[in-house]
Write an enzyme that holds these catalytic residues in place. Structure first.
Site, PDB file in Angstrom:
ATOM      1  CE1 TYR A 156      -3.882   2.183   0.328  1.00 41.56           C
ATOM      2  CE2 TYR A 156      -2.908   3.017   2.347  1.00 41.56           C
ATOM      3  CZ  TYR A 156      -3.868   3.096   1.360  1.00 41.56           C
ATOM      4  OH  TYR A 156      -4.803   4.104   1.394  1.00 41.56           O
ATOM      5  CE  LYS A 160      -3.673   4.957  -1.966  1.00 39.98           C
ATOM      6  NZ  LYS A 160      -4.655   5.565  -2.874  1.00 39.98           N
TER       7      LYS A 160
END
Ligand code: NDP
Length: 255
Positions: A156, A160
């Site tokens: 993640y 990002k």
């Protein structure tokens, strides 16, 4: 009515942060194309927009990680509305796992949706914006994990962080076309992702709130206002910026 008669495409528009942004854009006068994989959620948001704001809403089922789907969605929006002035990339998933256990498939799935999907929509919508020569606004949703580490979020965070850097790269590349490319880094916002983590004990709300100077978790609407600013002419000289909307979480040097 800061977005009067603009056309916006919002990925992840079926629920959570994307839905809040799509609704607010319509309240500000925009027609909206809503994209996600769940038709029923898109239809519900489209009906709300039509009935509450009178603006047009076009639901398009699409997997953002599938290049053919993305081309089809952008073509559908351009055919219906004639152009896309504003793109919001809010579609995303989160993966939590100890990095020693994270399978390569889960690593790739998160990057495919969060990073590849954001790039594919920027590319497909950016092409039309450049060809029409009328400029445009692109808003990517990244996260506080693009700024500071959180354990067990390797894929993640990588996705990002990639979205953050992609935003700056495109901002610089497309500034000459009058396309502003910015991102928003939300903190901990009460949506399905976070509710699921609370249910599974991955997030402990009382521990999080103690660390957030604002003293509360965020709500999806907390991200809609910053998105309107970045979508409106008020931000025409703002590009390559990552706007942090986290109740002070990242600024907090205490606790
Ligand atoms: P939700 O789960 O509520 O919404 C996610 C949206 O993305 C849904 O509409 C979902 O629809 C869509 N989506 C997911 N995968 C795909 C896919 N492959 N193709 C198309 N649509 C997809 O989460 P949030 O609203 O919280 O998340 C929105 C964004 O904000 C995400 O990028 C997330 O990483 C980011 N974010 C969220 C934070 C939070 O605390 N909530 C904090 C920081 C960032 P469907 O599954 O039906 O396809």
């Amino acid at each position: 009515m800061r977005l009067q008669d603009k056309v916006a495409l919002v990925t992840g528009g079926g629920r959570g942060i994307g839905a809040a942004i799509a609704r607010r854009f319509a309240q500000e006068g925009a027609d909206v194309c809503l994209v996600s994989r769940t038709e029923a959620e898109l239809e519900a948001q489209a009906q709300w927009i039509a009935s509450q704001t009178g603006r047009a809403a076009l639901p398009v089922v699409c997997d953002v990680s599938n290049p053919a789907d993305v081309e089809r969605a952008v073509a559908a929006a351009e055919e219906r509305f004639g152009r896309i002035d504003i793109l919001v990339n809010a579609a995303g998933i989160s993966v939590a796992a100890p990095s020693t256990d994270l399978s390569f498939d889960r690593w790739k799935a998160c990057l495919n949706i969060n990073l590849d999907g954001t790039f594919l929509f920027c590319q497909a919508v950016g092409r039309g914006m450049i060809a029409r020569g009328q400029g445009g606004k692109i808003i990517n949703i990244t996260s506080v994990v693009a700024h500071a580490g959180i354990p067990e979020r390797a894929t993640y965070a990588a996705s990002k962080g990639g979205v953050r850097q992609l935003t700056q790269a495109l901002a610089v590349e497309w500034a000459k076309h009058n396309i502003q490319v910015n991102a928003i880094s939300p903190g901990f916002i009460m949506t399905e992702i976070v509710r699921d983590y609370i249910r599974r004990g991955i997030h402990k709300p009382e521990k999080l709130v103690a660390r957030i100077p604002a003293g509360r978790m965020g709500q999806p609407d907390d991200i809609a206002g910053p998105a309107v600013f970045l979508a409106s002419s008020d931000s025409d000289y703002v590009t390559g910026t990552i706007l942090i909307a986290d109740g002070g979480f990242l600024a907090n040097g205490y606790v």
